[in-house]
Each structure stands twice: as C-alpha cells, then as structure tokens.
Design a protein around this motif. Structure first.
Motif, PDB file in Angstrom:
ATOM      1  N   GLU A 176      -9.927   4.885 -12.035  1.00  0.00           N
ATOM      2  CA  GLU A 176     -10.917   5.927 -11.770  1.00  0.00           C
ATOM      3  C   GLU A 176     -11.252   6.049 -10.295  1.00  0.00           C
ATOM      4  OE1 GLU A 176     -12.482   8.111 -13.705  1.00  0.00           O
ATOM      5  OE2 GLU A 176     -11.378   7.530 -15.508  1.00  0.00           O
ATOM      6  N   ASN A 177     -11.411   4.915  -9.621  1.00  0.00           N
ATOM      7  CA  ASN A 177     -11.817   4.981  -8.221  1.00  0.00           C
ATOM      8  C   ASN A 177     -11.509   3.652  -7.528  1.00  0.00           C
ATOM      9  OD1 ASN A 177     -13.120   5.192  -5.745  1.00  0.00           O
ATOM     10  ND2 ASN A 177     -14.798   6.404  -6.573  1.00  0.00           N
ATOM     11  N   ARG A 201      -5.025  -4.117  -5.750  1.00  0.00           N
ATOM     12  CA  ARG A 201      -3.599  -4.454  -5.713  1.00  0.00           C
ATOM     13  C   ARG A 201      -3.262  -5.430  -6.833  1.00  0.00           C
ATOM     14  NH1 ARG A 201      -3.597  -6.952   0.100  1.00  0.00           N
ATOM     15  NH2 ARG A 201      -5.069  -8.193  -1.069  1.00  0.00           N
ATOM     16  N   THR A 246     -11.471   2.905  -4.368  1.00  0.00           N
ATOM     17  CA  THR A 246     -12.389   2.554  -3.289  1.00  0.00           C
ATOM     18  C   THR A 246     -13.626   1.862  -3.861  1.00  0.00           C
ATOM     19  OG1 THR A 246     -11.661   4.520  -2.147  1.00  0.00           O
ATOM     20  CG2 THR A 246     -13.646   3.466  -1.319  1.00  0.00           C
ATOM     21  N   ARG A 247     -14.213   2.478  -4.903  1.00  0.00           N
ATOM     22  CA  ARG A 247     -15.424   1.899  -5.479  1.00  0.00           C
ATOM     23  C   ARG A 247     -15.133   0.517  -6.068  1.00  0.00           C
ATOM     24  NH1 ARG A 247     -19.648   0.583  -4.326  1.00  0.00           N
ATOM     25  NH2 ARG A 247     -20.522   2.616  -3.840  1.00  0.00           N
ATOM     26  N   ALA A 248     -13.975   0.378  -6.730  1.00  0.00           N
ATOM     27  CA  ALA A 248     -13.627  -0.910  -7.323  1.00  0.00           C
ATOM     28  C   ALA A 248     -13.525  -1.979  -6.245  1.00  0.00           C
ATOM     29  CB  ALA A 248     -12.311  -0.801  -8.097  1.00  0.00           C
ATOM     30  N   SER A 249     -12.893  -1.640  -5.116  1.00  0.00           N
ATOM     31  CA  SER A 249     -12.743  -2.656  -4.079  1.00  0.00           C
ATOM     32  C   SER A 249     -14.082  -2.950  -3.407  1.00  0.00           C
ATOM     33  CB  SER A 249     -11.688  -2.249  -3.050  1.00  0.00           C
ATOM     34  OG  SER A 249     -12.098  -1.080  -2.388  1.00  0.00           O
ATOM     35  N   LEU A 250     -14.962  -1.926  -3.325  1.00  0.00           N
ATOM     36  CA  LEU A 250     -16.276  -2.165  -2.724  1.00  0.00           C
ATOM     37  C   LEU A 250     -17.172  -3.007  -3.634  1.00  0.00           C
ATOM     38  CD1 LEU A 250     -16.986   1.310  -1.088  1.00  0.00           C
ATOM     39  CD2 LEU A 250     -16.366  -0.816   0.047  1.00  0.00           C
ATOM     40  N   LEU A 251     -16.744  -3.169  -4.886  1.00  0.00           N
ATOM     41  CA  LEU A 251     -17.485  -4.058  -5.790  1.00  0.00           C
ATOM     42  C   LEU A 251     -16.826  -5.433  -5.857  1.00  0.00           C
ATOM     43  CD1 LEU A 251     -18.369  -1.733  -8.800  1.00  0.00           C
ATOM     44  CD2 LEU A 251     -19.893  -2.616  -7.035  1.00  0.00           C
ATOM     45  N   GLY A 252     -15.771  -5.619  -5.078  1.00  0.00           N
ATOM     46  CA  GLY A 252     -15.155  -6.941  -5.014  1.00  0.00           C
ATOM     47  C   GLY A 252     -13.920  -7.115  -5.871  1.00  0.00           C
ATOM     48  N   TYR A 253     -13.417  -6.016  -6.447  1.00  0.00           N
ATOM     49  CA  TYR A 253     -12.179  -6.135  -7.225  1.00  0.00           C
ATOM     50  C   TYR A 253     -10.993  -5.772  -6.332  1.00  0.00           C
ATOM     51  CZ  TYR A 253     -15.330  -6.231 -11.199  1.00  0.00           C
ATOM     52  OH  TYR A 253     -16.319  -6.576 -12.068  1.00  0.00           O
ATOM     53  N   ASP A 254      -9.931  -6.577  -6.430  1.00  0.00           N
ATOM     54  CA  ASP A 254      -8.754  -6.318  -5.618  1.00  0.00           C
ATOM     55  C   ASP A 254      -7.834  -5.361  -6.374  1.00  0.00           C
ATOM     56  OD1 ASP A 254      -6.550  -6.298  -4.059  1.00  0.00           O
ATOM     57  OD2 ASP A 254      -6.293  -8.470  -3.965  1.00  0.00           O
ATOM     58  N   ARG A 293       0.812  -1.224   0.000  1.00  0.00           N
ATOM     59  CA  ARG A 293       0.000   0.000   0.000  1.00  0.00           C
ATOM     60  C   ARG A 293       0.843   1.270   0.000  1.00  0.00           C
ATOM     61  NH1 ARG A 293      -5.369  -1.110   3.579  1.00  0.00           N
ATOM     62  NH2 ARG A 293      -5.933  -3.052   2.599  1.00  0.00           N
ATOM     63  N   VAL A 352      -9.297   0.247 -15.889  1.00  0.00           N
ATOM     64  CA  VAL A 352      -9.705   1.652 -15.913  1.00  0.00           C
ATOM     65  C   VAL A 352     -10.553   1.976 -14.681  1.00  0.00           C
ATOM     66  CG1 VAL A 352     -11.005   3.398 -17.176  1.00  0.00           C
ATOM     67  CG2 VAL A 352      -9.550   1.796 -18.416  1.00  0.00           C
ATOM     68  N   ALA A 353     -11.395   1.032 -14.276  1.00  0.00           N
ATOM     69  CA  ALA A 353     -12.230   1.251 -13.094  1.00  0.00           C
ATOM     70  C   ALA A 353     -11.355   1.477 -11.866  1.00  0.00           C
ATOM     71  CB  ALA A 353     -13.167   0.064 -12.868  1.00  0.00           C
TER      72      ALA A 353
END
Lengths: 350, 242
Positions: free
Chosen positions: A205-206, A218, A208-216, A110, A201-202
C-alpha cells in the motif's frame, strides 16, 4: 459476530470443496480427472502470482522462471533418486533459493517496479534459452539427461512417500495435486490473516509509510517473493507429475503471460479469483484446442481485452460487488416507499 | 541520560538538488522533551530538512546525530526503529487498510502483545476515530486521514515526533484540539512541528525556528520571532499580527 459467521461460511465452503475433490474420480472418466489434475497444478501456479502481485504488489512477468526451475529440479532429482519424495522438496527449495538471489539483487538494489518486470521477464527468457541449448549427451546432471528442446521424457511420477516401489495411480495423483492446491490456499490465507500478511499488504500500500514505521520494505518483499517462488516451484513438480515430461516450454513467454491473465481475469487482490481464472481459462484454451475454427491465442487476447476494458476488477471482486449491492437492496426493500427512488437515482445516473 | 547531549543535532547540514540548495548549512539542536515550531514560507526547506532527519534522503554534506549517534546515511526504517516518527506533509497512509490496522502496525513494534490492543484503543480514543475504526482508510475524508496519520505516528511511541503541517485541512475546532494533543504528548516526548497557522503556533510554541531560503533565519521565543521585522517581511500579507 459477523466475523465468526464469515469464518464459519468459509470453513463450510472448504468442506464442500474437499468433498467435491474426493468425489471427482468416482464421477468422471480418467481423461477428465487427468485434465482436472492439470488445471489444479496451474491453479497452484496462479496462487503464487496472486500472492506476490495481489498482496505484495510485486508484478513478476517471469513467474514461469520458478515454475520451470521447480519442474526441472523435480525431474532431475526424481531421475537421480528414483524417489519423488526428496524430488518434491528439491522442486520447492531450488526455486526458493533462486528467488532469494534474484530478489536480493533487485529489491536491495532498489530496482523500480518497471525494471523489475523487465528483469523477471528476461530471466525466464534466459532460462528458456539455457534449457533449450542443453541437447547433447554432455548435458546431464547425474543420471538425468537435460535433453535440450526435446525436454526430459519418462520422468518418474509421484510415489507413496519414501516408497518408490508404490507409484501413485492417476486418481491418487489428482488427490495429491488438488490437495496441494487446497493446502497452498489455506497456507496463504493463514499467512495473510496473520502479522506477516498485514505487513506485506502495508508495504504494498505504501512503502514510504511502512519504512517510516520501521519496516524494511526490501526484506518484506524478498520474503514474499521467495514464498511465491517456492509455490511456483511446487506447481512445476505437480505439472511434471501430470505429464511425466518436462520441456523448456515451461519457461515460455506465453505461459508467463497466461499467469498474468489468470490473475487479472480472476481478480487481483484475491486468492480464489486467480484459481478460478486459471481453471476457467485453461478449460477454454483446451476446449478451443480440440477444434480448428478459432485460434486459442486470439480468444485469450479477446478475453483479456474484455476484462481490462470492461471488468477491470476481475471476476471475483466484481461478483462480490454485485452480491453486496443486492444484499443492501434486499435489506432496504421493506422500508418506506419514498426511499427506493432516492436510492435508485445514483445508480440510474451512472 | 546525559542532559548535555541534545536529542537531535544537525551540523552544517546541506542538501542540494542539482543547482538548487534546499538546505544550506543548517545547524539545529533540540533538547529532550522540547517542543519546537518550524516556520517559513513555502520552499524555505522545512520539509527537505525533515526528509534528511528521517532518512528519506541522504544529505549532500553535514552531520545529523540522534542522542549523539550519527544517523545521516541510515535508511528510513533504521532511523524509525531508533525512535523518530514523522507525519509527512502529503498524507502517507495505507489506503487499503483499516484505521485499526494502521495503529496496530505502528504499535506492535514497541508494545507487548497485551498492551497492544490497549494502545490501539487509546489512540482510537485520542484521535476520535473509534466510529470508523474498521473502515478502509482510502474511503475516509481528508481530515480523518490526517488524524489517521497522526495517530499512526503516535501509536509507534517514538522519542522524537516530527509533524509536517498537522493542522492542514482541519477545521478551527480540530486545529485547536490538535494543539491540545500536541501539548499533551509533549509532556513525555520531544516534538518538532512545521505549521503556517500562526494562531496555532502561538497556542503551542515556546521556541520558534524560522527557515528562509534554505537557511535558519532566526531562532527565538514565539513573541520575539513574531515581532521581528524580517519575519514580518517574509510573511507579508499573512496573518502574522494576529
């Protein structure tokens, strides 16, 4: 409908480019062909940063680390195997693995964007110094002497696949290099149009939003960074093939900075922009280098300042804006006369 | 599914930021398919609570379990994959992507390729964003972006939906619609909503939990909560009595 026409237009452009590439050796002298080969290898390097920075949001200040590693890996492998085929594979694999290691510790640790820039910059400086201090007989990998600051001369250039007895002529070297440029471009376009591209790209762009949708984020960044490293490594091999020579300057800060300038000038967030930026700037630099009146770095600095201050989007996106604007005006033109004045006001007031 | 295991449960959840205790010993429990409203003045710790539930921060102490499985300390993407979706207070959207791409990105984890397009179209209908489906979200109005985020959360089909001020910045008509949609979704999934709009709370709520200064002040039916003198004091000047 419009999507299909856009796709057709792009395919047509691609065909034109391929035809132009095929015509180059017949129309230009060998000196020009060689110079274009160099530009094409630089353009591949530009694509590597165009992808990870423009689409992955990862600003690497040391894309030269992978470029230099690829170049050295190619040179060492080509001297040892006396065949360029496995050497090209090494030039892609070694930097890719290095990118996995570096990316793992930075993304999974991180590290923030700023420190990531500092770390990549430092890594390429370290590699520069390591490569610089390998002069002496004891520094060799197999038959390959690393040569320290003198670099490695007389590196075998590309040969026909798995056939070391048939080296490629400079014209064929041009085809391979320009072909690699087109292939990498197409590969990235396909990648970006697909599932992985949207996720990359997601995350840019964001996060936080990507991780809150289940994408890692990192993992996604690590994969994108590794792809960028592999492409930069390939560019390194293409570069060595051009000059049959590699020195620690491949890791230099000035080249690191130039890559960023190519992308900024050509247009961040596009692929074709950085390619144009690389070719244009390298052309300008080499033209200035052939005379003694102005310093090339001075001009480079001025160009960068101009773009950062006045044309922040870069060449290609700015051009797109102009074309779209003209298109809209052209369509508006035949309509009632009252409208143009209303439409003209906002443009005039700005 | 064992009915006695709550969908989500926190025990003695505490979140400290330096000397500030944002969440103090919160014990909270939600059944499957329950609809819960969280209310409380600004700074009461509602958003902090949501951040702990979704892994955006690791609680100082206490435990969180989702269907009996501990989730405190897990990363946001791991918790999201377990089935918790959140609309954050400050809209979190991908400004450079189109509306359709948002729903696609959210839906593709749970939906098979064939239903994927249908799910995206359904969410476009539900959020009434069909007309701007291919617009870049950064160019849309604040209200539309709210809907984009709500739609994105719904498209992921989570088991538990957390909505942090979903009606903020919406017109009365839109707020009414949001309440309608929330009740509709609640037929199949559990929802926790943070809101300040009391008319909205009355429209949807059965049970209300009141947060105050990082603690749970009370938890009761909507009528009992709104009639409570302490709650009235906290919200003095706001339209409680409506």
């Amino acid at each position: 409908m419009t999507k299909n026409t856009a796709l057709l237009a792009q395919l047509a452009a691609l065909v034109v480019v391929i035809v132009l590439i095929a015509l180059v050796p017949g129309y230009f002298e060998i000196f020009t062909v060689m110079q274009l080969t160099l530009f094409a290898s630089m353009a591949v390097l530009a694509l590597s940063l165009a992808f990870i920075w423009g689409f992955g949001g990862i600003l690497s200040f040391g894309q030269t680390a992978f470029f230099g590693l690829g170049a050295y890996a190619y040179a060492v492998a080509a001297i040892n195997f006396q065949d360029s085929t496995p050497a090209i594979a090494c030039a892609i694999l070694v930097p890719a693995l290095f990118a996995v290691a570096l990316g793992y510790f930075t993304f999974y640790g991180r590290i923030s964007d700023v420190y990531f820039g500092v770390i990549t910059l430092t890594v390429t400086l370290i590699l520069f110094n390591v490569a610089n201090s390998t002069s002496g007989q004891e520094y060799h990998i197999g038959d390959a002497q690393l040569g320290g600051f003198n670099g490695m001369p007389a590196v075998p250039t590309f040969n026909a696949p798995f056939d070391p007895s048939t080296p490629l002529y400079p014209e064929q070297g041009w085809y391979v290099t320009a072909g690699a440029l087109v292939a990498v471009y197409i590969l990235l376009r396909v990648l970006l149009a697909g599932r992985f591209g949207r996720i990359v790209v997601a995350v840019k762009e964001n996060e936080t939003r990507a991780s809150l949708l289940g994408y890692d984020p990192r993992l996604i960044k690590l994969v994108a960074f590794t792809i960028g490293g592999a492409i930069a490594g390939l560019a390194g091999a293409l570069y060595v093939n051009w000059g049959a020579f590699i020195s620690p300057n491949a890791f230099s800060l000035s080249l690191s900075a130039e890559i960023i300038i190519w992308v900024t000038v050509g247009g961040l967030g596009t692929l074709i922009g950085p390619v144009i930026g690389a070719v244009l700037i390298e052309y300008i630099v080499s033209s200035i280098g052939s005379q003694q009146v102005v310093n090339a770095n001075l001009v480079l600095g001025a160009v960068l300042l101009f773009f950062v201050l006045l044309l922040r989007r870069g060449l290609v996106p700015s051009l797109q804006l102009v074309v779209v604007e003209l298109w809209h005006r052209a369509r508006r033109a035949p309509r009632p006369k009252a409208e143009p004045s209303a439409a003209a006001t906002p443009a005039g007031s700005k | 599914m064992n009915e006695t295991i709550p969908l989500i449960r926190t025990e003695n959840l505490t979140m400290r930021f330096g000397g500030v205790v944002a969440n103090d010993n919160i014990t909270f429990s939600l059944r499957e398919m329950e609809l819960r409203c969280l209310i409380g003045p600004n700074g009461a710790g509602k958003s902090t609570f949501f951040k702990s539930l979704t892994g955006q921060q690791i609680p100082t102490s206490g435990s969180i379990s989702f269907r009996g499985q501990p989730i405190a300390g897990k990363l946001p993407h791991q918790i999201a994959r377990m089935g918790i979706g959140i609309k954050t207070q400050v809209p979190n959207v991908f400004n450079g992507l189109s509306v359709r791409e948002h729903f696609w990105l959210a839906a593709r984890r749970k939906s098979m390729p064939k239903e994927l397009i249908r799910t995206v179209d359904e969410i476009l209908d539900l959020t009434r964003l069909g007309d701007v489906a291919d617009r870049i979200v950064g160019t849309l109005s604040h209200g539309q972006r709210q809907w984009v985020e709500i739609g994105t959360v719904l498209a992921a089909k989570p088991e538990l939906i957390l909505l942090d001020e979903p009606a903020a910045g919406m017109t009365d008509e839109e707020t009414f619609r949001t309440a309608d949609i929330i009740r509709d979704i609640n037929r199949t999934r559990a929802i926790v909503v943070v809101e300040h709009d009391m008319a909205f709370i009355r429209q949807i709520a059965k049970t209300v939990t009141v947060f105050h200064q990082g603690r749970v002040l009370m938890e009761d039916t909507v009528d009992a909560v709104l009639a409570d003198q302490r709650v009235r004091d906290i919200y003095l000047g706001k339209k409680v009595a409506a």
